[in-house]
Design a protein around this motif. Structure first.
Motif: not given
Length: 68
Positions: A15-17, A36-38, A67-68
């Motif tokens: 949520d943006g964090v 997301a997990t990146i 997400l960019t």
């Protein structure tokens, strides 16, 4: 949802964090929170995910967030 990082490094976006992830990290994701997990560039992560509902389809929602 609860995510345990078994191997690899990267980040979790909830949520943006953004949170850094490493082996042994545990992340709790609130119900309905976009996330997301990146993995770090050029690497991969092995995750163990625990969902609140036994039917996987009941745990997944699509989002328009990119997400960019």
């Amino acid at each position: 949802e609860v995510v345990y990082v078994a191997a690899g490094t990267g980040s979790a976006w909830i949520d943006g964090v953004v949170f850094d992830l490493a082996p042994g990290s545990v992340v709790r994701i609130p119900a309905g929170a976009p996330h997301a997990t990146i993995p770090d560039p050029g690497s991969s992560m092995r995750l163990i995910c625990f969902f609140g509902h036994p039917d996987l389809a009941q745990n997944i929602e699509d989002t328009e967030i990119v997400l960019t």
